[in-house]
Scaffold this motif. Structure first.
Motif, mmCIF file in Angstrom:
data_model
loop_
_atom_site.group_PDB
_atom_site.id
_atom_site.type_symbol
_atom_site.label_atom_id
_atom_site.label_comp_id
_atom_site.label_asym_id
_atom_site.label_seq_id
_atom_site.Cartn_x
_atom_site.Cartn_y
_atom_site.Cartn_z
ATOM 1 N N VAL A 1 49.425 46.098 26.737
ATOM 2 C CA VAL A 1 48.599 47.153 26.844
ATOM 3 C C VAL A 1 47.794 47.409 28.082
ATOM 4 C CG1 VAL A 1 48.470 47.360 24.391
ATOM 5 C CG2 VAL A 1 46.594 46.159 25.683
ATOM 6 N N GLY A 2 47.919 46.364 28.954
ATOM 7 C CA GLY A 2 47.303 46.440 30.371
ATOM 8 C C GLY A 2 45.796 46.089 30.314
ATOM 9 N N LEU A 3 45.342 45.251 29.242
ATOM 10 C CA LEU A 3 43.899 44.805 29.154
ATOM 11 C C LEU A 3 43.379 44.202 30.454
ATOM 12 C CD1 LEU A 3 41.584 44.957 27.385
ATOM 13 C CD2 LEU A 3 42.016 42.730 26.614
ATOM 14 N N ARG A 4 42.495 44.730 31.142
ATOM 15 C CA ARG A 4 41.983 43.963 32.478
ATOM 16 C C ARG A 4 40.550 43.620 32.353
ATOM 17 N NH1 ARG A 4 46.261 43.616 32.518
ATOM 18 N NH2 ARG A 4 48.039 44.471 33.811
ATOM 19 N N ASP A 5 39.753 44.179 31.145
ATOM 20 C CA ASP A 5 38.433 43.891 31.382
ATOM 21 C C ASP A 5 37.957 43.813 29.930
ATOM 22 O OD1 ASP A 5 35.906 43.752 32.316
ATOM 23 O OD2 ASP A 5 35.717 45.880 32.686
ATOM 24 N N VAL A 6 36.847 43.025 29.603
ATOM 25 C CA VAL A 6 36.414 43.101 28.320
ATOM 26 C C VAL A 6 34.895 43.368 28.511
ATOM 27 C CG1 VAL A 6 35.518 41.883 26.084
ATOM 28 C CG2 VAL A 6 37.915 41.639 27.278
ATOM 29 N N ARG A 7 34.686 44.692 28.536
ATOM 30 C CA ARG A 7 33.346 45.363 28.679
ATOM 31 C C ARG A 7 32.197 44.787 27.810
ATOM 32 N NH1 ARG A 7 35.054 51.372 29.193
ATOM 33 N NH2 ARG A 7 36.169 50.728 27.299
ATOM 34 N N TYR A 8 32.598 44.268 26.560
ATOM 35 C CA TYR A 8 31.453 44.001 25.655
ATOM 36 C C TYR A 8 30.926 42.617 26.185
ATOM 37 C CZ TYR A 8 33.799 47.525 22.814
ATOM 38 O OH TYR A 8 34.294 48.837 22.460
ATOM 39 N N GLY A 9 31.658 41.884 27.141
ATOM 40 C CA GLY A 9 31.126 40.847 27.257
ATOM 41 C C GLY A 9 31.720 39.817 26.168
ATOM 42 N N TYR A 10 31.401 38.328 26.354
ATOM 43 C CA TYR A 10 31.554 37.514 25.322
ATOM 44 C C TYR A 10 30.421 36.783 24.602
ATOM 45 C CZ TYR A 10 35.918 38.089 28.332
ATOM 46 O OH TYR A 10 37.019 38.614 28.639
ATOM 47 N N LYS A 11 29.470 37.415 24.651
ATOM 48 C CA LYS A 11 28.191 36.936 24.043
ATOM 49 C C LYS A 11 27.740 37.389 22.853
ATOM 50 C CE LYS A 11 26.111 35.630 28.559
ATOM 51 N NZ LYS A 11 25.497 36.298 29.630
ATOM 52 N N GLY A 12 28.690 38.231 22.435
ATOM 53 C CA GLY A 12 28.184 39.126 21.003
ATOM 54 C C GLY A 12 28.489 38.010 20.011
ATOM 55 N N GLU A 13 28.200 38.560 18.654
ATOM 56 C CA GLU A 13 28.804 37.698 17.392
ATOM 57 C C GLU A 13 29.954 37.533 17.679
ATOM 58 O OE1 GLU A 13 28.055 38.534 12.862
ATOM 59 O OE2 GLU A 13 27.178 39.984 14.104
ATOM 60 N N ASN A 14 30.432 36.100 17.226
ATOM 61 C CA ASN A 14 31.777 35.874 17.190
ATOM 62 C C ASN A 14 32.222 34.645 16.261
ATOM 63 O OD1 ASN A 14 31.542 33.139 18.590
ATOM 64 N ND2 ASN A 14 30.506 34.300 20.184
ATOM 65 N N HIS A 15 33.406 34.232 16.415
ATOM 66 C CA HIS A 15 33.761 33.175 15.408
ATOM 67 C C HIS A 15 34.529 31.940 16.330
ATOM 68 C CE1 HIS A 15 34.420 36.756 13.256
ATOM 69 N NE2 HIS A 15 34.109 36.160 12.011
ATOM 70 N N LEU A 16 34.018 31.842 17.608
ATOM 71 C CA LEU A 16 34.522 30.826 18.494
ATOM 72 C C LEU A 16 34.144 29.395 18.018
ATOM 73 C CD1 LEU A 16 34.060 32.454 22.010
ATOM 74 C CD2 LEU A 16 35.890 32.743 20.287
ATOM 75 N N ASP A 17 33.180 29.087 17.251
ATOM 76 C CA ASP A 17 32.722 27.812 16.684
ATOM 77 C C ASP A 17 33.331 27.742 15.563
ATOM 78 O OD1 ASP A 17 31.470 27.483 18.986
ATOM 79 O OD2 ASP A 17 29.367 28.701 18.521
#
Lengths: 948, 510, 75
Positions: free
Chosen positions: A134-150
């Motif tokens: 899909v040609g994703l180049r940028d994540v404008r929301y950033g990576y600091k929002g709520e997430n499941h990374l931990d």
């Protein structure tokens, strides 16, 4: 070599015969009605982006990447959930779609670790592929929002990890667990952003949950969330080879995914005609035994069994086998030696062993482990229907309306087929289970048996008679079928017998402990519920009346016209991977390939011409007869390929005595099995990964086994070892590839006449009979008439076994298997599968346990007239009062110390399923177990040869 | 003997109707007066609740809002016009007088648990008519009436019924969606509490029309009164043979578990089946494969409750009302910061301004009305500039709005529309079932991004991102929860841009 | 074979199946089964047992073993 690529069409194929033509991205496409737009697109090579869709499960429509635009329709429907319509004009790529897809991917990646380079799925990740597509180049929301990374990793399963931080909540795993496997162990917990995949209840992990580790979830996962531990450790495979699983009689096709000669993982092959891309814990994961440290890789021998083993050269070992066997024949005559073929080896290997014995040993003392499992199937079906094999292919179950399962526990022993059966049951097919034990199938998520007849072990024949009695006396028989296809005189004689009061549900109910109304209900359902299919296992055959019960099943199918089309039939579920094949290959002492009796002079002559040897026209010894003859001093030498007769045959003490009485026991196996404790020569075998050949599964399907690595035993496949022995004994064999052996089998066997490696390669697999009449094989037997001519009703009088309960032995022991272990456990005990089943346990009803002061987990003594052993008790109402149950996977327990040498009247198949026993509390292993262990430890000593 | 009517409707009870009823009984007893107290539904004039009515030879006379303390005085005044709470004949109160009550014709008048009362007020005439028309004729009549789904989607009810009627199956179902989760809406509840037999009759007609023998009413757990009343009504109908095996149609009451998304029809079906309430992809349509995989009519409660009247009076009577493709009447539920909140059933076509200013009487605070959210929490905010929009499915759609289930929530000029936009996203995040990606992740990202806008953190870029996200939500979501969340968000941004211009975030200098 | 009891019981098991079948001559069917599935030494042993009086053999089985003996003698 490269990876075998399998197209993922996104949604399952439509079964409609109606065709629909539409236009996708300007291309005209014609597909079956009911096909999804996504699949139709893929058919023409147009790949619509997708994440939640995969063709093993129904469309779900959750990822929202596969949206398309349809002319004349508002909005952007999902191509996975939208079926094609005639004349539809679809665009899969537009500016609006591009924006939506990019927007969705941006959301996905805003909650996903950015560790692609160090991720186990790197290079094989659908999320990664789609981000690119899909040609994703940028994540404008950033990576600091709520997430499941931990989120924590669940590594409890021995074979795969669940890394929740990488989960995209596509539900593919959950749906695979439900739709493909039918276990319903996984679910989505929480809602909205909190949604996450969960195994079982909140405090469960994968291991403690209902998960059966079939691998369907791992297979379905588009990311690294569910990954094989072997993949994480080794890395992505670089090539793959399609081969056939060496566990049960389902015969699943797998892709062995390799890095060089190292196996990375076994992935079920969608093109596999027996398994259609599904697997179980054994085939999928339990292959570690192939590299287990206990595997013996060098030939060994010793003068007597109290000596340690000595590693020797192949030449010395083979020389010893040949000279000893010759010596024994000189000493006690031509009939003094024999051999046992392996139902785990290939058809070609089995064929060679019986050829060696008949041609090289000059006698017919050849048998196979089918003796102790499905020999009654061969005899029973042959004498009623005309073929010693099941009547259907597995796919047939999809058309069954009533499924009768008797003496089989498919969810444990044939799990991949059980999943298909459960799917059909969830679609509404009705279920009758006849089993002393409440097997999982009786009640499993969204499946509940209409009738469970928990009969007393040993009363199968009576029960089948009562069912037939009901059908006949209530006028439910399909007379038109009987009249057209069956021998009428035989039928009338049988009908007179079956209507007798001794066969009524009331009489049989009293002796079997089943309510007569349930017997009648089951009979009515079987006779009138539409297509009715019978599936059975060793719970039918391993009785003194095993053959009679098989005939009883054939009678029922003929009586109700459930024969000769899809959805019906009589289907033995074969235990081992090639037990059908080993029987087909002439492993029984009385018959050559294709079930032709050895006394047939004309047929025998064709072999005599080809092999250049005179063949004995008399049947040879069957396994139990060999033991008896050995004890009598008439049978002195035995070549056993890939079978552990000591652990698997009944009445262990008797087997030990027989083995001890022999002068040369040659064991060819991967491990020092229990039989090897009494052996004089050990020939290290090769695994299924190390050779070419074919296996024939329970549906008569001949599947290809392909070599993916060099045999670790110095380079010899088992067929080559047999050849060496044959050549050393002066019976020359000069095959350079198993395909030549198959060519010989085809040449010599009418039902195999059309079989060749070329044909199997072309078709993927082929079901015998395959010959001039059926050049592409025969999925369904007895279509338009029985193979033997007219169907033959045989009188199946119930004769109780001589094994009786009494004051000393008041309980009935019946034995079986468990999902995670296989047969004697030689393979599975050497894998992570011990996490599920580390020991054999004795299931006992709370009532019987209470009477004996036995609590759950206690050590108990299990004694019969044959012997005794000790194991732990599991108190459960799965078994009826008066019945106890155990498995025979562990040599430490040796359930067969207890079983008797009663056997089936026609085939001498042992009566494993009925033993009168007593159970009492104990402090630990019995004297027998301690003595046995001591002997085994002594016998397994090896004197190593210094490295060359 | 005196007959007094006090509502048992939850809205009336919330402001003390039970106490009033108790006081009435006590006072009558004290006075030794022979009393017949009838607990009715509500007339829907909420600012007048508890509204007490007394039967007189001239008809019923209303008093309100009544407190328990007022009761002795009312008796003392012999419920005369002299009492300051005297309202006169309720049907003459302008708010009621202006209405065209079809669906709500009986609500507030009859004893909701009296079948005799129900019959006396035209009940079961619709079913009798349906039986005389036959199944196909009934479907035809409903189609001709122009009735559209009152749940919000506005799909023609007759066409839905016909699809189910034409689908062959061994079992079919009627499912009533009474999971009324939209904030500011309450007409489903009022019917259940005030005229439950209208629903029962409507479902029975639907079952007859499409060949279904079983119906379910799926009620949100937050409506304990409605659940109780419906359960009583069903057992009363069963006792009279109006439901049950002999009647050829049975109804089961099911209670939801608090998820907004279960008001979405396919999620509701999953929930009814005992699964986790999660939206299904369509096709297949519920009309083809609905509850337990069988053809299912799933209709909003108001649609079903309107059917008896349509049949009793004929399709034409209903279709003659309304405008454009919006035929018949719509129960408009006026709420929020408004002087005269309540239920207003009227033919389609009133303008938003008429509803808010004339009928609602302006804001309760007295400040100017600034924004009106129409159609529930997923409806668009309308500024005064759009108050000329007529209440009609298509007219509202043309203004990027929706009438939804008929909820109208009024805000005065103290409202912060950025906060309202954030609220819409937060609502979506809380209520998302989690199945589809745009709604599952997008709603949470939306709240986070709106917070950045409100903090003044790269406000312009983040507002642009919100607009992109709204596109993804609108076209990408599986159901209306994610798909309609952009309505309140985008309408707030479009009509009230000034509220989104926040001072740039100042990084604290340390 | 020393264990005559086991052979006798095996032979009787076979007899029990064939006796009720539709055939004019059950002994022939039993003899045929023995010939097809029993190794010659087992057959010799059961014949020897018959020669010693055939204790325990059911009537039809006894007849079958007798025929087996005659047939094998002709080979």
């Amino acid at each position: 070599m490269s990876l075998v690529h399998e197209t993922d069409y996104g949604t399952p194929a439509s079964k409609s015969t109606e065709q629909v033509t539409l236009t996708i991205d300007g291309q005209q496409v014609t597909v079956a009605a009911g096909t999804s737009i996504m699949r139709a697109a893929m058919d023409t090579g147009i790949q619509v982006p997708k994440l939640c869709a995969t063709d093993s499960v129904d469309a779900f429509g959750s990822c929202r990447l596969c949206l398309v635009e349809i002319q004349g329709r508002a909005g952007t429907p999902a191509s996975c959930t939208t079926p094609v319509m005639p004349g539809m004009v679809v665009s899969t790529q537009t500016e609006r779609l591009k924006q939506i897809r990019k927007g969705v991917m941006e959301l996905y990646i805003s909650d996903h670790p950015l560790d692609c380079l160090t991720c186990a799925a790197n290079g094989d990740c659908e999320l990664q592929d789609m981000a690119g597509a899909v040609g994703l180049r940028d994540v404008r929301y950033g990576y600091k929002g709520e997430n499941h990374l931990d989120e924590a990793k669940d590594e409890s399963n021995p074979y795969f990890t669940f890394d929740a931080s990488k989960c995209i909540v596509c539900s593919r795993c959950v749906r695979a667990c439900e739709e493909v496997q039918g276990t319903f162990a996984l679910t989505i917990q929480g809602r909205g952003f909190e949604s996450k995949v969960s195994a079982g209840a909140l405090d469960d992990d994968f291991l403690s949950s209902e998960c059966v580790s079939c691998g369907a979830c791992v297979q379905a996962c588009p990311t690294a969330t569910l990954s094989e531990k072997s993949l994480i450790e080794i890395g992505q495979p670089e090539h793959s080879v399609v081969t056939t699983c060496a566990y049960c009689g389902v015969g699943c096709s797998f892709k062995a995914e390799m890095r060089g000669e190292e196996l990375v993982r076994m992935v079920p092959y969608k093109g596999g005609q027996a398994n259609h891309g599904h697997s179980c814990v054994k085939g999928r994961f339990a292959w570690g035994y192939a590299n287990h440290k206990e595997r013996i890789l060098k030939p060994m021998m010793r003068e007597s069994i109290d000596q340690p083993w000595r590693e020797v050269s192949w030449e010395d070992a083979i020389g010893r086998v040949a000279s000893e066997f010759k010596r024994l024949q000189e000493k006690r005559g031509r009939l003094a030696i024999g051999g046992i073929t392996s139902s785990r080896c290939t058809n070609e290997e089995t064929y060679l062993v019986q050829k060696l014995i008949r041609g090289g040993f000059g006698n017919n003392n050849v048998d196979t482990c089918a003796r102790v499992c499905h020999s009654p199937t061969g005899y029973g079906l042959n004498n009623t229907l005309g073929t010693s094999a099941g009547t259907q292919d597995f796919d047939s179950v999809e058309q069954a309306d009533v499924i009768l399962v008797i003496g089989a526990n498919p969810t444990d022993a044939h799990p991949v087929f059980a999943s298909r059966m459960k799917k059909r049951l969830r679609e509404g097919a009705r279920l009758i289970v006849i089993d002393p034990r409440r097997t999982d199938l009786v009640r499993t998520p969204h499946v509940e048996a209409d009738f469970h007849l928990p009969l007393r072990p040993g009363t199968n024949a009576a029960m089948l008679n009562a069912i037939a009695h009901t059908i006949v006396t209530e006028g439910l028989a399909k007379e038109s079928f009987v009249r057209e296809f069956c021998d009428l005189d035989a039928f009338e004689h049988w009908a007179e017998f079956i209507v007798r009061p001794e066969n009524s549900p009331e009489t049989v109910g009293a002796l079997s402990g089943v309510a007569p109304e349930d017997i009648r209900g089951a009979a009515r359902l079987y006779a009138t519920g539409g297509n009715a299919a019978i599936y059975y296992g060793l719970g039918v055959t391993e009785h003194s009346q095993g053959t009679t019960a098989v005939m009883g099943l054939a009678n029922l199918a003929m009586l109700t016209g459930n024969m000769g089309r899809r959805g019906v039939g009589v289907n033995p579920l074969r235990g081992q991977n090639n037990v059908q094949g080993s029987c087909d290959m002439g492993s029984f002492p009385h018959e050559l390939t294709g079930y032709r009796h050895i006394s047939d002079d004309a047929m025998r002559a064709t072999f005599e011409v080809l092999w250049g040897r005179k063949l004995d026209a008399e049947p040879g010894l069957r396994i139990p007869n060999m033991f008896d003859a050995a004890i009598d001093g008439n049978f002195l030498g035995l070549y056993v390929q890939g079978e552990d007769i000591l652990q698997s045959d009944p009445n262990t003490a008797h087997v030990v005595a027989a083995l001890k009485a022999m002068e040369c026991v040659v064991v060819q196996d991967l491990f020092l099995n229990e039989t090897a404790n009494y052996a004089h020569v050990f020939l290290p075998g090769s695994t299924f990964l190390e050779k070419d050949g074919t296996f024939t599964n329970a549906e008569r399907r001949i599947n290809m086994v392909r070599k993916v690595m060099t045999p670790k035993n110095g380079g010899y496949a088992d067929w080559e070892i047999t050849m060496m022995i044959s050549n050393a004994m002066g019976f020359p064999m000069n095959y350079t590839h198993p395909s030549q052996i198959m060519d010989e089998i085809a040449q010599m066997t009418p039902t195999f006449r059309g079989v060749s490696y070329d044909l199997i390669e072309k078709m993927g697999s082929v079901q015998w009979p395959c010959n001039e009449k059926a050049p592409e094989g025969t999925p369904i037997m007895h279509v338009g008439g029985f193979v033997r001519g007219k169907g033959n009703f045989l009188v199946t009088e119930y004769v109780p076994t001589e094994e009786r309960t009494g004051p000393r032995f008041p309980l009935l022991l019946t034995t079986g298997r468990i999902l995670s272990q296989y047969n004697v456990g030689a393979q599975t005990r050497r894998t992570g599968n011990v996490a599920w089943h580390a020991e054999d346990v004795l299931e006992i009803h709370p009532h019987d346990a209470e009477q004996r002061g036995v609590r759950d987990g206690d050590w108990v003594k299990l004694d019969s007239r044959s012997g005794g052993t000790s194991l732990r008790a599991k108190v459960t109402d799965r078994v009826a009062p008066g019945v106890v149950y155990t498995t025979f996977h562990h040599p430490d327990t040796q359930a067969n110390v207890v079983t008797t040498d009663f056997s089936d009247w026609a085939t001498n198949c042992p009566e494993y399923k009925v033993t009168a026993v007593q159970v009492a509390p104990s402090n630990g292993p019995s004297d027998w177990q301690r003595g046995y262990k001591e002997q085994a430890d002594q016998s397994r000593r090896i004197v190593r040869v210094a490295a060359e | 003997m005196i007959r007094i009517f006090v509502p048992r409707d939850a809205a009336a009870r919330a402001v003390g109707a039970d106490k009033v009823a108790a006081a009435v009984e006590a006072e009558a007893k004290r006075l030794g007066q022979d009393l017949q107290l009838v607990r009715t539904g509500s007339r829907g004039l909420f600012w007048l609740e508890p509204m007490l009515e007394v039967e007189t030879p001239q008809g019923r006379i209303a008093f309100g809002p009544v407190t328990a303390k007022d009761v002795p005085a009312l008796f003392a005044a012999q419920f005369g016009a002299t009492h300051p709470l005297h309202l006169g004949k309720p049907e003459e109160i302008p708010f009621l007088k202006r209405q065209t009550r079809i669906t709500f014709a009986r609500c507030g008048i009859v004893d909701p648990l009296s079948i005799a009362d129900y019959r006396a007020h035209g009940g079961y005439l619709g079913l009798a008519k349906a039986r005389s028309l036959g199944a196909a004729g009934t479907v035809e009549e409903v189609t001709k009436s122009g009735l559209r789904g009152r749940g919000g989607a506005g799909f023609p009810t007759g066409i839905k019924w016909k699809t189910v009627a034409d689908t062959a199956a061994d079992r079919k179902y009627i499912v009533c969606n009474a999971d009324e989760g939209d904030s500011g809406t309450y007409d489903d509840r009022m019917i259940m509490e005030g005229d439950p037999f209208a629903l029962i009759e409507g479902m029975t007609i639907a079952g007859f029309a499409v060949g279904a023998t079983k119906g379910y009413v799926y009620i949100r757990s937050e409506y304990p009164d409605a659940i109780r009343t419906m359960e009583r009504a069903v057992s009363l109908a069963e006792a009279e043979g109006l439901l049950g095996e002999a009647a050829g149609f049975e109804i089961e009451i099911r209670v939801g578990a608090g998820a907004y998304v279960c008001g979405e029809e396919t999620a509701l079906l999953d929930s009814l089946e005992g699964k986790r309430g999660q939206v299904r992809a369509k096709p297949p349509l519920p009309a083809h494969k609905g509850l337990f995989g069988k053809p299912t009519v799933i209709n909003n409660l108001v649609s079903l409750a309107t059917v008896p009247a349509i049949l009793a009076d004929g399709a034409k009577h209903y279709a003659d009302l309304g405008m454009g493709r919006s035929r018949g009447t719509m129960p408009i539920q006026i709420a929020g910061n408004v002087k005269q909140g309540g239920l207003f059933e009227a033919a389609f076509g009133l303008t938003l301004g008429q509803i808010v200013d004339e009928i609602g009487g302006g804001t309760h605070s007295g400040r100017p009305a600034r924004a009106v959210q129409v159609g529930g929490p997923l409806g668009a905010y309308f500024p005064r500039a759009l108050f000329d929009t007529p209440f009609d499915y298509e007219a509202f759609a043309a203004k990027d709005g929706l009438i939804g289930h008929g909820g109208v929530v009024v805000f005065d000029d103290t409202v912060d529309m950025a906060h309202q936009a954030r609220f819409a996203l937060e609502f979506c995040a809380i209520e998302s079932c989690g199945k589809c990606t745009p709604c599952r992740i997008g709603s949470t990202r939306g709240v986070e991004t709106m917070d950045k806008v409100m903090r003044g953190e790269r406000a312009e870029a983040n507002l642009a991102l919100i607009e992109d996200l709204c596109q993804t939500l609108k076209f990408g979501s599986l159901c209306a929860l994610g798909g309609f969340t952009p309505y309140p968000v985008m309408s707030a941004i479009k009509h009230f841009p000034e509220d989104f211009k926040r001072p740039p975030l100042r990084v604290a200098a340390e | 074979m020393s264990d005559d009891t086991k052979l006798v019981s095996m032979a009787n098991q076979i007899g029990t199946f064939f006796m009720p079948q539709r055939q004019p001559d059950p002994a022939a069917a039993i003899a045929n089964h023995l010939r097809k599935f029993w190794d010659p030494r087992m057959r010799a042993a059961i014949v020897a047992h018959l020669d010693k009086g055939g204790a325990g053999l059911d009537t039809a089985v006894r007849e079958a073993v007798q025929r087996l003996k005659e047939a094998d003698a002709h080979r």
